[in-house]
Scaffold this motif. Sequence first.
Motif, PDB file in Angstrom:
ATOM      1  N   GLY A 272       0.520  16.548  -6.382  1.00  0.00           N
ATOM      2  CA  GLY A 272       0.215  16.185  -4.938  1.00  0.00           C
ATOM      3  C   GLY A 272       0.809  15.147  -4.217  1.00  0.00           C
ATOM      4  O   GLY A 272       0.403  14.586  -3.185  1.00  0.00           O
ATOM      5  N   ILE A 273       1.913  14.668  -5.095  1.00  0.00           N
ATOM      6  CA  ILE A 273       2.590  13.297  -4.296  1.00  0.00           C
ATOM      7  C   ILE A 273       4.066  13.740  -4.109  1.00  0.00           C
ATOM      8  O   ILE A 273       4.743  14.260  -5.032  1.00  0.00           O
ATOM      9  CB  ILE A 273       2.729  12.166  -5.433  1.00  0.00           C
ATOM     10  CG1 ILE A 273       1.275  11.721  -5.862  1.00  0.00           C
ATOM     11  CG2 ILE A 273       3.476  11.023  -4.816  1.00  0.00           C
ATOM     12  CD1 ILE A 273       1.307  10.555  -6.957  1.00  0.00           C
ATOM     13  N   GLU A 274       4.465  13.734  -2.747  1.00  0.00           N
ATOM     14  CA  GLU A 274       5.819  13.912  -2.236  1.00  0.00           C
ATOM     15  C   GLU A 274       6.436  12.874  -2.383  1.00  0.00           C
ATOM     16  O   GLU A 274       6.085  11.397  -2.270  1.00  0.00           O
ATOM     17  CB  GLU A 274       5.539  14.515  -1.207  1.00  0.00           C
ATOM     18  CG  GLU A 274       4.955  15.932  -1.003  1.00  0.00           C
ATOM     19  CD  GLU A 274       5.556  16.787  -1.348  1.00  0.00           C
ATOM     20  OE1 GLU A 274       6.973  16.755  -1.759  1.00  0.00           O
ATOM     21  OE2 GLU A 274       4.899  17.862  -2.098  1.00  0.00           O
ATOM     22  N   THR A 275       7.939  12.953  -2.575  1.00  0.00           N
ATOM     23  CA  THR A 275       8.755  11.933  -2.725  1.00  0.00           C
ATOM     24  C   THR A 275       9.946  11.892  -1.718  1.00  0.00           C
ATOM     25  O   THR A 275      10.294  13.216  -1.375  1.00  0.00           O
ATOM     26  CB  THR A 275       9.424  11.528  -4.160  1.00  0.00           C
ATOM     27  OG1 THR A 275       9.766  12.762  -4.479  1.00  0.00           O
ATOM     28  CG2 THR A 275       8.134  11.012  -4.992  1.00  0.00           C
ATOM     29  N   GLU A 276      10.405  10.908  -0.987  1.00  0.00           N
ATOM     30  CA  GLU A 276      11.548  10.841  -0.104  1.00  0.00           C
ATOM     31  C   GLU A 276      12.768  10.376  -1.120  1.00  0.00           C
ATOM     32  O   GLU A 276      12.414   9.098  -1.295  1.00  0.00           O
ATOM     33  CB  GLU A 276      11.276  10.290   1.064  1.00  0.00           C
ATOM     34  CG  GLU A 276      10.176  10.998   1.777  1.00  0.00           C
ATOM     35  CD  GLU A 276       9.988  10.308   3.301  1.00  0.00           C
ATOM     36  OE1 GLU A 276      10.364   9.227   3.175  1.00  0.00           O
ATOM     37  OE2 GLU A 276       9.164  10.933   4.195  1.00  0.00           O
TER      38      GLU A 276
ATOM     39  N   ALA B 277       0.822  -1.221   0.068  1.00  0.00           N
ATOM     40  CA  ALA B 277      -0.100   0.064  -0.120  1.00  0.00           C
ATOM     41  C   ALA B 277       1.004   1.253  -0.138  1.00  0.00           C
ATOM     42  O   ALA B 277       2.068   1.092   0.582  1.00  0.00           O
ATOM     43  CB  ALA B 277      -0.939   0.091   1.327  1.00  0.00           C
ATOM     44  N   PRO B 278       0.468   2.448  -0.571  1.00  0.00           N
ATOM     45  CA  PRO B 278      -0.899   2.510  -1.331  1.00  0.00           C
ATOM     46  C   PRO B 278      -0.627   2.067  -2.791  1.00  0.00           C
ATOM     47  O   PRO B 278      -1.593   1.938  -3.558  1.00  0.00           O
ATOM     48  CB  PRO B 278      -1.099   3.908  -1.437  1.00  0.00           C
ATOM     49  CG  PRO B 278       0.433   4.427  -1.595  1.00  0.00           C
ATOM     50  CD  PRO B 278       1.292   3.557  -0.662  1.00  0.00           C
ATOM     51  N   LEU B 279       0.573   1.330  -3.249  1.00  0.00           N
ATOM     52  CA  LEU B 279       0.809   1.034  -4.809  1.00  0.00           C
ATOM     53  C   LEU B 279       0.012  -0.089  -4.993  1.00  0.00           C
ATOM     54  O   LEU B 279       0.048  -0.566  -6.355  1.00  0.00           O
ATOM     55  CB  LEU B 279       2.192   1.065  -5.002  1.00  0.00           C
ATOM     56  CG  LEU B 279       2.991   2.374  -4.731  1.00  0.00           C
ATOM     57  CD1 LEU B 279       4.303   2.275  -4.740  1.00  0.00           C
ATOM     58  CD2 LEU B 279       2.495   3.343  -6.039  1.00  0.00           C
TER      59      LEU B 279
ATOM     60  N   GLY C 138      -3.586  12.647   0.537  1.00  0.00           N
ATOM     61  CA  GLY C 138      -2.342  13.071  -0.105  1.00  0.00           C
ATOM     62  C   GLY C 138      -1.530  11.947   0.169  1.00  0.00           C
ATOM     63  O   GLY C 138      -1.710  10.915   0.731  1.00  0.00           O
ATOM     64  N   LEU C 139      -0.275  11.751  -0.504  1.00  0.00           N
ATOM     65  CA  LEU C 139       0.781  10.789  -0.412  1.00  0.00           C
ATOM     66  C   LEU C 139       2.196  11.130  -0.322  1.00  0.00           C
ATOM     67  O   LEU C 139       2.653  12.131  -0.775  1.00  0.00           O
ATOM     68  CB  LEU C 139       0.686   9.690  -1.910  1.00  0.00           C
ATOM     69  CG  LEU C 139      -0.328   9.091  -2.120  1.00  0.00           C
ATOM     70  CD1 LEU C 139      -0.412   8.242  -3.451  1.00  0.00           C
ATOM     71  CD2 LEU C 139      -0.631   7.752  -1.130  1.00  0.00           C
ATOM     72  N   THR C 140       2.891  10.279   0.252  1.00  0.00           N
ATOM     73  CA  THR C 140       4.377  10.696   0.329  1.00  0.00           C
ATOM     74  C   THR C 140       4.889   9.363   0.092  1.00  0.00           C
ATOM     75  O   THR C 140       4.795   8.369   0.771  1.00  0.00           O
ATOM     76  CB  THR C 140       4.816  11.114   1.809  1.00  0.00           C
ATOM     77  OG1 THR C 140       4.180  12.440   1.857  1.00  0.00           O
ATOM     78  CG2 THR C 140       6.591  11.240   1.801  1.00  0.00           C
ATOM     79  N   LEU C 141       5.912   9.139  -1.028  1.00  0.00           N
ATOM     80  CA  LEU C 141       6.314   7.915  -1.281  1.00  0.00           C
ATOM     81  C   LEU C 141       7.891   7.740  -1.381  1.00  0.00           C
ATOM     82  O   LEU C 141       8.709   9.098  -1.573  1.00  0.00           O
ATOM     83  CB  LEU C 141       5.985   7.406  -2.662  1.00  0.00           C
ATOM     84  CG  LEU C 141       4.404   7.072  -2.952  1.00  0.00           C
ATOM     85  CD1 LEU C 141       3.992   7.082  -4.462  1.00  0.00           C
ATOM     86  CD2 LEU C 141       3.962   6.092  -2.235  1.00  0.00           C
TER      87      LEU C 141
END
Length: 490
Positions: free
Chosen positions: A367-371, A271-273, A339-342
């Motif tokens: 609206g998707i944040e990435t680390e 999740a969430p993929l 929202g999402l952070t991936l």
Amino acid sequence: MIHHLRRGVAISALWAGAALAQQTDITIGMVLEPPNLDPTAGAAAAIDEVVYANVFEGLTRFGPDGSVLPALAESWEISDDGSVYTFYLREGVTFHDGTAMTADDVVFSLDRARAEGSTNAQPALFANIVGVEAVGDLTVVVTLDGPDGAFLFDMAWGDAVIVAPESAETNATNPVGTGPFRFASRVEGDRVDLVRHDGYWGEHVALEAATFRFISDPNAAFAAMMAGDVDAFPNFPAPETLAQFAADPRFSVIVGSTEGETILAMNNAQAPLDDIRVRQAITHAINRQDIIDGAMFGYGTPIGTHFAPHNPDYVDLTGLSAYDPERSRALLAEAAPDGLTLRLALPPPSYARRGGEIIAAQLREVGIETEITNLEWAQWLEQVFRGRDFDLTIVSHTEPMDIGIYARPDYYFQYARPEFVALNDTLAQTTDPGARSALMVEMQQMIAEDYVNGYLFQLAKTGVANAAIEGLWANSPTQANDLTGVRWTQ
């Protein structure tokens, strides 16, 4: 040091009025260092880039045009039902340690590759083998569980090379094959040295020695080429400088295609993929051309599925995942309203590091944040490929015709939809070319419609070489720097 000394001696001789001797050694630049030198025990493309066709050989091999050619097997027969292959081996073949290569070595190699607990990175190549038998010293009979139209193709992979039981366990550090070059030395973090094997069964290669130098930094690669410290860089990591090389008569720029599908891989089991709407939203947020222009300086062909565009069975499915940020935002509003952070794990190649920054910016727009985490190659293999501890990653899959990886339940992006597995099983048992083409079209469509991964571009082969070198592959039908036909022309 030897490389420069030889040139210095030749130049001195020229000053003395003697003819300039033709150079017989070469230094090849590579971006990634292989973690080991055993192609039967590792997934890294860099292994084959050093040893395929140079040190190790299989029953068959890939030619520069992607065709399947005889190698250690000079000929073969296929039973009427397509399930039994009889290979006739070449006479007089020896391993680099002087031991004879016989049918027993073929039996050992194929049984070892398909054994339970095998470390081979491509077990699917051998999964349909039910028996391997030596009939005398030079005849091998391989029995399959049914017809397989791709078996000769599979046997040409680097993972299927023939090794000897006496040296198999130490090939990672001291590779012993049957090829035209033998291993000389390795300096970890720097280079691998090969020398010509004068006991080779076939035509002797023109080069007496070859050094593979590992230079991951694009600026350092450029400097090494300009200074003559490297003679050729078949997969040059700084495409922005190719115009400069092309304008310099000392160099030739070699642009071709590869088998490298460059993808934004997603962890489908996590999740969430595991939600197709999230995966679809990610793909619609991606502008492929911006990535090709920004990360590859225009070199690359957009793809919409895991299949090479130069393959006659390729289907252009880029429209399914066309750049559509509004559609992306709408899907995210349904699937992830908070929202999402991936996590985005990036291996060392410039296409991944540069492309990752561009994709992170494109995802942020919807609206998707990435680390972002930058990993070294060994870390990426351990954490992402083996450990499946990631959300997103970018990598080029350079193995030839490898859509079958989507049928593997343990594969790192974790798809293996049962219907796809069934298609792949049917493909393995189908020999009719038309039927195989239809199956491959259906497989391409299924993974594209399931938005398994973000399909970015087919990796171009952009190389730079000294203009006096001929015989380097323009295209890459497999992950190899085959030096068997390379020579200096002056």
